[in-house]
Design an enzyme around this catalytic site. Structure first.
Site, PDB file in Angstrom:
ATOM      1  N   SER A 126      -7.324  -6.066  -6.009  1.00 41.96           N
ATOM      2  CA  SER A 126      -6.482  -4.965  -6.614  1.00 41.96           C
ATOM      3  C   SER A 126      -5.196  -5.651  -6.860  1.00 41.96           C
ATOM      4  CB  SER A 126      -6.364  -3.947  -5.693  1.00 41.96           C
ATOM      5  OG  SER A 126      -5.643  -2.902  -6.386  1.00 41.96           O
ATOM      6  N   LYS A 162      -9.035  -5.547 -10.283  1.00 40.55           N
ATOM      7  CA  LYS A 162      -8.459  -4.018 -10.709  1.00 40.55           C
ATOM      8  C   LYS A 162      -6.752  -4.268 -11.016  1.00 40.55           C
ATOM      9  CE  LYS A 162      -8.128  -0.916  -7.322  1.00 40.55           C
ATOM     10  NZ  LYS A 162      -8.808   0.121  -6.462  1.00 40.55           N
ATOM     11  N   LYS A 211      -3.601  -1.919 -11.287  1.00 44.66           N
ATOM     12  CA  LYS A 211      -2.920  -0.549 -11.285  1.00 44.66           C
ATOM     13  C   LYS A 211      -2.073  -0.208 -12.462  1.00 44.66           C
ATOM     14  CE  LYS A 211      -3.699   0.144  -6.853  1.00 44.66           C
ATOM     15  NZ  LYS A 211      -4.477   1.436  -6.431  1.00 44.66           N
ATOM     16  N   ASP A 228      -6.983   1.283 -12.378  1.00 43.41           N
ATOM     17  CA  ASP A 228      -6.626   2.561 -11.254  1.00 43.41           C
ATOM     18  C   ASP A 228      -5.365   3.223 -11.430  1.00 43.41           C
ATOM     19  OD1 ASP A 228      -6.622   4.101  -9.071  1.00 43.41           O
ATOM     20  OD2 ASP A 228      -6.658   2.535  -7.836  1.00 43.41           O
ATOM     21  N   GLU A 259     -10.311   4.351 -12.848  1.00 40.87           N
ATOM     22  CA  GLU A 259     -10.154   5.011 -11.463  1.00 40.87           C
ATOM     23  C   GLU A 259      -9.160   5.972 -11.534  1.00 40.87           C
ATOM     24  OE1 GLU A 259     -10.053   3.594  -6.698  1.00 40.87           O
ATOM     25  OE2 GLU A 259     -10.067   2.209  -8.405  1.00 40.87           O
ATOM     26  N   ASP A 307     -11.682   8.548  -6.665  1.00 41.45           N
ATOM     27  CA  ASP A 307     -11.319   8.068  -5.340  1.00 41.45           C
ATOM     28  C   ASP A 307     -10.551   9.046  -4.438  1.00 41.45           C
ATOM     29  OD1 ASP A 307      -9.945   6.578  -3.423  1.00 41.45           O
ATOM     30  OD2 ASP A 307      -8.717   5.314  -4.653  1.00 41.45           O
ATOM     31  N   LYS A 345     -14.155   4.819   0.451  1.00 42.26           N
ATOM     32  CA  LYS A 345     -13.361   4.289   1.496  1.00 42.26           C
ATOM     33  C   LYS A 345     -13.800   5.190   2.799  1.00 42.26           C
ATOM     34  CE  LYS A 345      -9.605   3.306  -1.522  1.00 42.26           C
ATOM     35  NZ  LYS A 345      -8.391   3.616  -2.060  1.00 42.26           N
ATOM     36  N   GLY A 377     -10.509  -0.065  -0.699  1.00 42.79           N
ATOM     37  CA  GLY A 377      -9.579  -0.996   0.502  1.00 42.79           C
ATOM     38  C   GLY A 377      -8.514   0.001   0.810  1.00 42.79           C
TER      39      GLY A 377
END
Length: 370
Positions: free
Chosen positions: A136, A162, A164, A189, A214, A239, A263, A291
């Site tokens: 990420s 991934k 952000k 995400d 996400e 998430d 998670k 994570g």
């Protein structure tokens, strides 16, 4: 099995570099390590992965630690535990506080797998050997810096990336990375940074062959996510919405998402995580392991869960040196050809680095339970 003693270590671990998301920027990780000792002298470890401020869920490191000591540990005092999944049921009398529950529950799974002389991966029904993982990447200060960061992780062997994103930092970074890395398994995400008014931006992301988007909307927006999923082809992954199996069932009934980020800490422990995994597998939802900036104990639990064959999509389980210059375990996790190796020792299969533990430790509390 009775739990006779608990020791809670409060740590502050500086990050190698600040990590930026739509929520803000983080330069260090506050966490707790819990050591439980059974009546047979077996030690089990869990990691409390809430953040220092309640921007991800309502819990913080300090509030969760208080719940652990004042409300959860007393529930297992003098209780003869027969199975690890019994703890999830015992803790149902306490509403929410999933991360507080998880740190105890995962430590007990560690004890039970050690008592059976099995690795936690095997005990959970997982496979041993190498599993694929992803990375990420936080919001970068420039597109050039983003490209360099992605390239560096690809060079290290990561096969899934991934990014952000947030409003104003979305289409251009995705467009740039997809152009330079057309075959890369790429996802984004949003950490709840968007709303219905951003529909045109979210629709534009459809053209970049993303594995998933996400958490675009808020943490209770099951209906709004369903509204969005009807209008885009890219799978939505939930998430922050997901705290329990019931949340997954609600998302499935409403068609709010096609993927679920599991998670362990966010859903209260391994028992609930396994129930969610089984439901996703039976109902065609993509499931993968997320994570929480874990140190070595939490990372070991994640790897054990990710070793289940149903979790084929690479999770956010990066190498030990991804966030910290020095981890709190002796044998750190490394990435080779995009894969990480499951520990083969009993339980979580890692040993604490006592020097690092003491270096990062701000205080510790001993709780006698027998």
């Amino acid at each position: 099995m009775f739990v006779k003693e608990a020791i809670l270590y409060h740590l502050e671990m500086p990050l190698k570099e600040p990590f930026k998301t739509s929520y803000g920027e983080m330069s260090s990780k506050s966490l707790c390590i819990l050591k439980l000792t059974s009546s047979d002298g077996i030690e089990g470890y869990g990691e409390l992965d809430a953040f220092s401020t309640p921007w991800y869920t309502e819990e913080t490191t300090d509030t969760a630690a208080m719940i652990v000591q004042a409300h959860l540990l007393p529930l297992i005092r003098n209780v003869n535990l027969q199975t690890a999944d019994q703890v999830n049921h015992i803790f149902k009398v306490i509403r929410g506080n999933e991360m507080a529950k998880s740190v105890i529950e995962t430590a007990i799974w560690d004890i039970f797998s050690k008592s059976e002389k099995q690795s936690l991966s095997t005990y959970l029904g997982g496979v041993t050997g190498d599993i694929s993982v992803g990375v990420s990447i936080g919001i970068q200060s420039s597109l050039d810096e983003l490209v360099d960061t992605v390239q560096n992780y690809i060079n290290e062997g990561y096969t899934r990336v991934k990014l952000k994103i947030k409003p104003g930092y979305d289409i251009e970074p995705v467009k740039k990375i997809r152009k330079l890395f057309p075959e890369l398994l790429l996802m984004v995400d949003a950490n709840s940074a968007y709303c219905r008014d951003d529909i045109q931006t979210l629709k534009k992301l459809d053209q970049y062959n993303l594995a998933m988007i996400e958490q675009p909307f808020g943490v209770t927006d099951f209906v709004d996510h369903a509204w969005l999923q009807k209008q885009i082809q890219t799978p939505i992954c939930l998430d922050e919405n997901i705290r329990s199996l019931n949340d997954v069932k609600q998302a499935f009934e409403l068609r709010s998402a096609k993927a679920i980020n599991i998670k362990i800490a966010r859903v209260g422990g391994l028992d609930e995580a396994l129930k969610i995994l089984n439901f996703c597998y039976e109902n065609g939802l993509i499931a993968w392991c997320g994570g929480m900036f874990e140190a070595g104990i939490g990372r070991a639990h994640n790897i054990a869960l990710a070793s289940r064959s149903e979790l084929s999509f690479p999770g956010d389980i990066s190498a030990s040196n991804r966030y910290f210059s020095r981890d709190i375990i002796l044998d750190e996790f490394t990435i080779k050809n995009g894969k990480i190796t499951t520990p083969v020792g009993f339980g979580i299969g890692v040993e604490l680095d006592k020097f690092s533990l003491e270096t990062y430790c701000k205080r510790r509390e001993v709780i006698i339970l027998d």
